[in-house]
Design a protein around this motif. Structure first.
Motif, PDB file in Angstrom:
ATOM      1  N   GLN A  10       0.839  -1.186   0.000  1.00 39.94           N
ATOM      2  CA  GLN A  10       0.000   0.000   0.000  1.00 39.94           C
ATOM      3  C   GLN A  10       0.875   1.237   0.000  1.00 39.94           C
ATOM      4  OE1 GLN A  10      -2.214  -0.937   3.674  1.00 39.94           O
ATOM      5  NE2 GLN A  10      -4.033  -0.678   2.447  1.00 39.94           N
ATOM      6  N   THR A  11       0.430   2.280  -0.687  1.00 41.23           N
ATOM      7  CA  THR A  11       1.106   3.563  -0.552  1.00 41.23           C
ATOM      8  C   THR A  11       0.646   4.231   0.718  1.00 41.23           C
ATOM      9  OG1 THR A  11      -0.619   4.782  -1.706  1.00 41.23           O
ATOM     10  CG2 THR A  11       1.125   3.805  -3.062  1.00 41.23           C
ATOM     11  N   VAL A  12       1.376   5.269   1.117  1.00 42.43           N
ATOM     12  CA  VAL A  12       0.976   6.040   2.296  1.00 42.43           C
ATOM     13  C   VAL A  12      -0.416   6.606   2.102  1.00 42.43           C
ATOM     14  CG1 VAL A  12       1.515   8.094   3.643  1.00 42.43           C
ATOM     15  CG2 VAL A  12       3.344   6.556   2.959  1.00 42.43           C
ATOM     16  N   GLU A  13      -0.721   7.042   0.891  1.00 41.33           N
ATOM     17  CA  GLU A  13      -2.038   7.614   0.619  1.00 41.33           C
ATOM     18  C   GLU A  13      -3.131   6.584   0.846  1.00 41.33           C
ATOM     19  OE1 GLU A  13      -4.315  10.127  -2.894  1.00 41.33           O
ATOM     20  OE2 GLU A  13      -2.566   8.899  -3.374  1.00 41.33           O
ATOM     21  N   ASP A  14      -2.903   5.343   0.409  1.00 44.20           N
ATOM     22  CA  ASP A  14      -3.892   4.286   0.601  1.00 44.20           C
ATOM     23  C   ASP A  14      -4.174   4.062   2.080  1.00 44.20           C
ATOM     24  OD1 ASP A  14      -4.087   3.781  -2.104  1.00 44.20           O
ATOM     25  OD2 ASP A  14      -2.471   2.295  -2.071  1.00 44.20           O
ATOM     26  N   GLN A  15      -3.144   4.175   2.895  1.00 41.60           N
ATOM     27  CA  GLN A  15      -3.288   3.830   4.302  1.00 41.60           C
ATOM     28  C   GLN A  15      -3.987   4.904   5.105  1.00 41.60           C
ATOM     29  OE1 GLN A  15       0.351   2.468   6.138  1.00 41.60           O
ATOM     30  NE2 GLN A  15       1.120   1.781   4.177  1.00 41.60           N
ATOM     31  N   ALA A  16      -3.762   6.191   4.800  1.00 45.53           N
ATOM     32  CA  ALA A  16      -4.104   7.225   5.764  1.00 45.53           C
ATOM     33  C   ALA A  16      -5.086   8.275   5.296  1.00 45.53           C
ATOM     34  CB  ALA A  16      -2.813   7.929   6.209  1.00 45.53           C
TER      35      ALA A  16
ATOM     36  N   THR B 264      -5.065   3.446  11.640  1.00 43.77           N
ATOM     37  CA  THR B 264      -4.417   3.193  12.926  1.00 43.77           C
ATOM     38  C   THR B 264      -2.907   3.099  12.758  1.00 43.77           C
ATOM     39  OG1 THR B 264      -4.748   0.794  12.716  1.00 43.77           O
ATOM     40  CG2 THR B 264      -6.431   2.027  13.901  1.00 43.77           C
ATOM     41  N   ASP B 265      -2.449   2.528  11.639  1.00 45.30           N
ATOM     42  CA  ASP B 265      -1.010   2.497  11.379  1.00 45.30           C
ATOM     43  C   ASP B 265      -0.446   3.913  11.308  1.00 45.30           C
ATOM     44  OD1 ASP B 265      -1.048  -0.247  11.308  1.00 45.30           O
ATOM     45  OD2 ASP B 265      -1.027  -0.400   9.122  1.00 45.30           O
ATOM     46  N   PHE B 266      -1.157   4.805  10.636  1.00 44.24           N
ATOM     47  CA  PHE B 266      -0.687   6.176  10.482  1.00 44.24           C
ATOM     48  C   PHE B 266      -0.715   6.926  11.819  1.00 44.24           C
ATOM     49  CE2 PHE B 266      -1.537  10.693   9.586  1.00 44.24           C
ATOM     50  CZ  PHE B 266      -0.397  10.997   8.855  1.00 44.24           C
ATOM     51  N   ILE B 267      -1.785   6.745  12.612  1.00 46.46           N
ATOM     52  CA  ILE B 267      -1.889   7.422  13.907  1.00 46.46           C
ATOM     53  C   ILE B 267      -0.815   6.919  14.859  1.00 46.46           C
ATOM     54  CG2 ILE B 267      -3.388   7.807  15.919  1.00 46.46           C
ATOM     55  CD1 ILE B 267      -5.774   7.306  13.985  1.00 46.46           C
ATOM     56  N   ASP B 268      -0.508   5.630  14.797  1.00 52.06           N
ATOM     57  CA  ASP B 268       0.468   5.000  15.687  1.00 52.06           C
ATOM     58  C   ASP B 268       0.169   5.345  17.144  1.00 52.06           C
ATOM     59  OD1 ASP B 268       2.745   3.493  16.363  1.00 52.06           O
ATOM     60  OD2 ASP B 268       4.012   5.282  16.390  1.00 52.06           O
ATOM     61  N   PRO B 269      -1.041   5.008  17.626  1.00 47.33           N
ATOM     62  CA  PRO B 269      -1.418   5.424  18.976  1.00 47.33           C
ATOM     63  C   PRO B 269      -0.615   4.700  20.055  1.00 47.33           C
ATOM     64  CG  PRO B 269      -3.054   3.920  18.078  1.00 47.33           C
ATOM     65  CD  PRO B 269      -2.088   4.207  16.973  1.00 47.33           C
ATOM     66  N   VAL B 270      -0.171   5.447  21.067  1.00 43.24           N
ATOM     67  CA  VAL B 270       0.485   4.823  22.218  1.00 43.24           C
ATOM     68  C   VAL B 270      -0.530   3.991  22.987  1.00 43.24           C
ATOM     69  CG1 VAL B 270       1.762   5.234  24.348  1.00 43.24           C
ATOM     70  CG2 VAL B 270       2.180   6.669  22.343  1.00 43.24           C
ATOM     71  N   GLN B 271      -1.750   4.563  23.159  1.00 40.58           N
ATOM     72  CA  GLN B 271      -2.871   3.852  23.750  1.00 40.58           C
ATOM     73  C   GLN B 271      -4.081   4.065  22.842  1.00 40.58           C
ATOM     74  OE1 GLN B 271      -2.677   1.764  26.226  1.00 40.58           O
ATOM     75  NE2 GLN B 271      -0.566   2.258  26.805  1.00 40.58           N
ATOM     76  N   PRO B 272      -5.082   3.172  22.856  1.00 45.43           N
ATOM     77  CA  PRO B 272      -6.198   3.261  21.908  1.00 45.43           C
ATOM     78  C   PRO B 272      -6.950   4.584  21.917  1.00 45.43           C
ATOM     79  CG  PRO B 272      -6.188   1.108  22.973  1.00 45.43           C
ATOM     80  CD  PRO B 272      -5.145   1.925  23.670  1.00 45.43           C
ATOM     81  N   ALA B 273      -6.973   5.295  23.054  1.00 44.33           N
ATOM     82  CA  ALA B 273      -7.714   6.557  23.124  1.00 44.33           C
ATOM     83  C   ALA B 273      -7.239   7.556  22.088  1.00 44.33           C
ATOM     84  CB  ALA B 273      -7.592   7.158  24.523  1.00 44.33           C
ATOM     85  N   GLU B 274      -5.964   7.526  21.743  1.00 39.84           N
ATOM     86  CA  GLU B 274      -5.407   8.472  20.785  1.00 39.84           C
ATOM     87  C   GLU B 274      -6.079   8.343  19.427  1.00 39.84           C
ATOM     88  OE1 GLU B 274      -0.968   9.671  19.025  1.00 39.84           O
ATOM     89  OE2 GLU B 274      -1.160   8.242  20.698  1.00 39.84           O
ATOM     90  N   ALA B 275      -6.510   7.144  19.068  1.00 39.32           N
ATOM     91  CA  ALA B 275      -7.226   6.935  17.809  1.00 39.32           C
ATOM     92  C   ALA B 275      -8.729   7.098  17.989  1.00 39.32           C
ATOM     93  CB  ALA B 275      -6.916   5.544  17.258  1.00 39.32           C
ATOM     94  N   LEU B 276      -9.291   6.538  19.048  1.00 41.75           N
ATOM     95  CA  LEU B 276     -10.744   6.529  19.232  1.00 41.75           C
ATOM     96  C   LEU B 276     -11.317   7.921  19.434  1.00 41.75           C
ATOM     97  CD1 LEU B 276     -10.958   3.361  21.479  1.00 41.75           C
ATOM     98  CD2 LEU B 276     -11.873   3.576  19.168  1.00 41.75           C
ATOM     99  N   ASN B 277     -10.556   8.824  20.028  1.00 39.68           N
ATOM    100  CA  ASN B 277     -11.068  10.173  20.273  1.00 39.68           C
ATOM    101  C   ASN B 277     -11.191  10.997  18.998  1.00 39.68           C
ATOM    102  OD1 ASN B 277     -11.446   9.786  22.998  1.00 39.68           O
ATOM    103  ND2 ASN B 277      -9.512  10.708  23.600  1.00 39.68           N
ATOM    104  N   ARG B 278     -10.825  10.439  17.859  1.00 36.44           N
ATOM    105  CA  ARG B 278     -11.068  11.098  16.575  1.00 36.44           C
ATOM    106  C   ARG B 278     -12.522  10.963  16.137  1.00 36.44           C
ATOM    107  NH1 ARG B 278      -5.659  11.125  13.729  1.00 36.44           N
ATOM    108  NH2 ARG B 278      -6.608  10.847  11.681  1.00 36.44           N
ATOM    109  N   LEU B 279     -13.291  10.109  16.800  1.00 30.21           N
ATOM    110  CA  LEU B 279     -14.657   9.820  16.392  1.00 30.21           C
ATOM    111  C   LEU B 279     -15.657  10.687  17.146  1.00 30.21           C
ATOM    112  CD1 LEU B 279     -14.462   5.929  16.288  1.00 30.21           C
ATOM    113  CD2 LEU B 279     -14.060   7.547  14.434  1.00 30.21           C
ATOM    114  N   PRO B 280     -16.816  10.983  16.554  1.00 33.77           N
ATOM    115  CA  PRO B 280     -17.827  11.778  17.265  1.00 33.77           C
ATOM    116  C   PRO B 280     -18.384  11.014  18.454  1.00 33.77           C
ATOM    117  CG  PRO B 280     -18.717  10.883  15.218  1.00 33.77           C
ATOM    118  CD  PRO B 280     -17.252  10.591  15.204  1.00 33.77           C
ATOM    119  N   GLY B 281     -18.728  11.745  19.502  1.00 30.27           N
ATOM    120  CA  GLY B 281     -19.375  11.151  20.659  1.00 30.27           C
ATOM    121  C   GLY B 281     -18.482  10.347  21.564  1.00 30.27           C
ATOM    122  N   VAL B 282     -17.180  10.271  21.255  1.00 33.02           N
ATOM    123  CA  VAL B 282     -16.237   9.473  22.037  1.00 33.02           C
ATOM    124  C   VAL B 282     -15.277  10.415  22.748  1.00 33.02           C
ATOM    125  CG1 VAL B 282     -14.448   7.692  21.994  1.00 33.02           C
ATOM    126  CG2 VAL B 282     -16.396   7.555  20.411  1.00 33.02           C
ATOM    127  N   GLY B 283     -15.163  10.276  24.071  1.00 36.20           N
ATOM    128  CA  GLY B 283     -14.248  11.099  24.854  1.00 36.20           C
ATOM    129  C   GLY B 283     -13.583  10.267  25.928  1.00 36.20           C
TER     130      GLY B 283
END
Length: 709
Positions: free
Chosen positions: A41-47, A82-101
């Protein structure tokens, strides 16, 4: 299992390297088995932002369903994202979604909000369902408020999130929402990759994955994937290191009439825990925010789980799906947030079967008849080794506070149906009945000891019915609307029932119910892919701990808001993606305590910011080999106490991420977090003796490389 621990952080029972050598061996096998192709995959495909309507989701029905025809809200973070975000813990990725804090605490600790305030205790553990490939990661009634520490998102096939009640297919804990972590499947062509990263606070991580697919006779195939992740985090604050090791093996079998997916996952966590810093705005104080008032606090935990999903085509229109599963886990931690700092140890093993019969009818209709069953054997002890200081010793006595076992049985038949009323109109209906039985055995003397009440052995039973109705209509190519009405319910957590305090009456905790209605729309307009909805929810039998330290079993709350998610390309290689939430979470009852905190009907629930937002401005090179993204994370102000007297002002944080494909087999990546070095709090509340905070991290820089084979 073994009592062998990892590194200097381990104190109590910990998982031996859960056969990481086996996973590494699988990876080595993969590395040695492949020639060197170009990047898959290219970077564009992933992120880059994914067109919302084109995504396939599996959480609601268990099968690939276009998000465009999903009756109700659902959000997805792809594996490439998720590969692009490279979260240390899942919250770093999940907090990108609406209604999630999700509020990150020390190390792997956190507290979750999904269409809710940030919930704690049994409510925080039991109001959200965490799944791996559709199978709950923990047994009902034995949830973990820090459940995301047991997820493996580092090598992911994606994450799907449903906000609000989870529908007829999911029972207890799928009340305020559910999170489904999808494992990465084997690649048909085979692949292998190894990543290394290092950055601020002596934080480094190594991840790896490899897969291979073999063809068999009679149009069959066998796919294998081994994955692992090792994190060593020196910690942002004093005495706050974290070590995590995770591994997963997945096997896929495919034949013309049979499909099998088997996974085995193991996770180990050893952390030195940093406690709250105390005092109004202490998170801003240079002399305080990096300190650790609880240098002896720790948390050690391990979890192992396995599942096998078997799909068998009985005819062209009839399929049987069976998913047997088993899991085991233990945890040992110092309860630094309580006076007297007792030590809790808990664990359970469980096994069950998810079964369903899927029939497809003429006219585009389908019905799923299901029956789920689960058996659990769990235990908990809480022991205080030294006298309590700063409070009357008879309130929090030295010695055993609790020591009990619980055997649990869950039986749950359900039906989920979809009806094609017209070419562009879908009606869904479902209902689930869930029977829960707890057989509790007290191993400590019965009676009251200080503020702790140890009740005699007993049996408790609960029966909950959760119906769901939904309509979806495609008005045209740019607009699809839906209405979703559902009830969520959860039997009390075992800690709600058997970890009582002296003023409580045994058996008073009831099943919590949440009734929800949402009206939403999704589509494309002027090149913008969007989804938005309005929701209203009403919860009864809310079980929580008040400011006086005692549990309330009959609380009521209301929840209403609007959520937006969108993505769009911009000129010159730029793109934008965003999510936003405005919601009010309010008490719907009065509760007057002997302490200073009084709850009034209509007041905001504490730790419930009205506004949440995440905006990402991205840029991708024309050849797709590099991508950069600037992220704005907004958390609005919120009350820190239920009486609405002390407020946290909220914060705005900016992060920068970038990936660059240097060659066909080597990619570099990095991120700069908290660019402007803003002083903020991941969590703010009022406890003992007053305002307290988990300070957010300073500016951090992380760099890494990925090798692909």
């Amino acid at each position: 299992m073994s009592d062998q621990s990892f590194g200097p952080l381990a104190r109590g029972k910990a998982l031996a390297p859960f056969h990481l050598a086996l996973t590494l061996g699988v990876l080595s096998l993969g590395l040695g088995s492949f020639s060197v192709p170009a990047m898959a995959q290219t970077v564009e495909d992933q992120a880059s932002p994914v067109p919302i309507l084109d995504e396939l989701t599996v959480t609601t029905t268990g099968f690939g369903t276009p998000r465009a025809t999903h009756t109700g809200n659902i959000s997805k973070i792809t594996g490439g994202e998720t590969d692009f975000i490279d979260p240390v813990q899942p919250a770093e990725a999940l907090n990108r979604l609406p209604g999630v804090g999700i509020q990150q605490g020390s190390g792997a600790e956190h507290l979750t909000a999904i269409r809710s305030p940030v919930l704690t205790g049994g409510a925080g553990a039991g109001s959200f369902l965490y799944l791996e490939d559709g199978v709950p990661m923990r047994a009902a009634g034995f949830a973990n408020v820090n459940a995301l520490m047991e997820a493996m998102d580092e090598v992911s096939g994606g994450i799907e999130v449903v906000r609000g009640p989870g529908g007829a297919r999911y029972g207890s804990n799928a009340e305020h929402g559910l999170i489904n972590f999808l494992s990465r499947p084997p690649s048909p062509e085979g692949d292998a990759e190894l990543s290394f990263s290092y950055g601020s606070y002596d934080r480094y991580r190594t991840t790896g994955t490899a897969s291979r697919t073999l063809s068999g006779p009679n149009n069959t195939s066998h796919g294998f994937r081994g994955s692992f992740s090792i994190l060593d985090d020196g910690g942002f604050r004093a005495s706050s290191g974290l070590e995590q090791q995770k591994g997963r093996f997945r096997y896929d079998f495919d034949a013309p009439d049979t499909r099998i997916e088997a996974t085995l996952t193991a996770v180990n966590t050893n952390q030195e825990t940093a406690g709250y810093v105390n005092g109004l705005d202490a998170y801003k104080d240079p002399a305080l925010y990096k300190t650790n008032p609880d240098p002896d606090a720790y948390r050690d935990a391990w979890a192992v789980r396995g599942a096998v999903r078997i799909e068998r085509d009985l005819s062209d229109d009839l399929m049987l799906v069976l998913t047997p599963y088993a899991r085991s886990n233990e945890m040992n931690f110092l309860m630094h947030f309580l006076p007297g700092t007792p030590v809790e140890e808990n664990g359970h093993w469980s096994g069950g079967l998810l079964s369903s019969l899927v029939t497809r009818l003429d006219g585009g209709h389908s019905i799923i008849f299901g029956f789920d069953t689960e058996y659990t054997d769990g235990w908990l002890t809480e022991v205080q080794s030294s006298p309590t200081t700063g409070t009357p010793p008879n309130e929090l006595p030295q010695g055993v506070h609790y020591d009990y076992d619980v055997k649990a049985l869950v039986l749950a038949p359900y039906i989920h149906s979809e009806w094609q009323l017209a070419p562009k109109t879908i009606f869904t209906a479902g209902v689930r009945f869930e029977y829960t039985r707890y057989d509790y055995t007290n191993n400590a003397p019965n009676g009251i000891s200080g503020r702790f009440q140890r009740i005699p052995s007993r049996v408790d039973e609960f029966g909950d019915v959760t119906p769901k109705l939904g309509f979806l209509h495609e008005f045209d190519e740019t607009l699809t609307g839906y209405v979703n009405i559902a009830r969520g319910a959860r039997a009390p957590q075992t800690t709600d029932l058997y970890r009582l305090q002296r003023q409580q009456v045994p058996g008073e905790a009831k099943s919590e119910t949440l009734d929800s209605i949402e009206v939403g729309a999704r589509g494309r307009w002027q090149g913008i892919a969007y989804e938005t909805n309005l929701f209203y929810m009403k919860k009864e039998n809310y079980y929580f701990r008040d400011a006086n330290g005692f549990n309330v079993s009959d609380g009521k709350t209301n929840h209403a808001g609007i959520e937006v998610e969108l993505a769009a390309p911009l000129p010159m290689g730029f793109d934008i993606a965003a999510s936003g939430t405005y919601a009010r979470h309010t008490y719907a009852f009065d509760n007057v305590t002997t302490a200073t905190e009084t709850i009034r009907d209509g007041d905001d629930v504490d730790t419930a910011p009205r506004t949440l937002a995440n905006v990402r401005l991205g840029y991708t090179l024309p050849d797709g080999r590099a991508r950069a993204e600037l992220e704005w994370v907004h958390v609005g102000s919120y009350w820190m106490d239920a009486a609405n007297t002390v407020k946290y002002d909220g914060h705005d944080i900016f992060n920068l991420r970038a990936d660059y494909e240097l060659t066909g087999n080597l990619a570099l990546f990095g991120k700069l977090t908290n660019i402007f070095d803003t002083r903020y709090a991941d969590r703010a509340d009022v406890g003992f003796p007053g305002p307290r905070y988990f300070p957010g991290e300073d500016r951090g820089l992380y760099m890494g490389a990925t090798l692909r084979f």
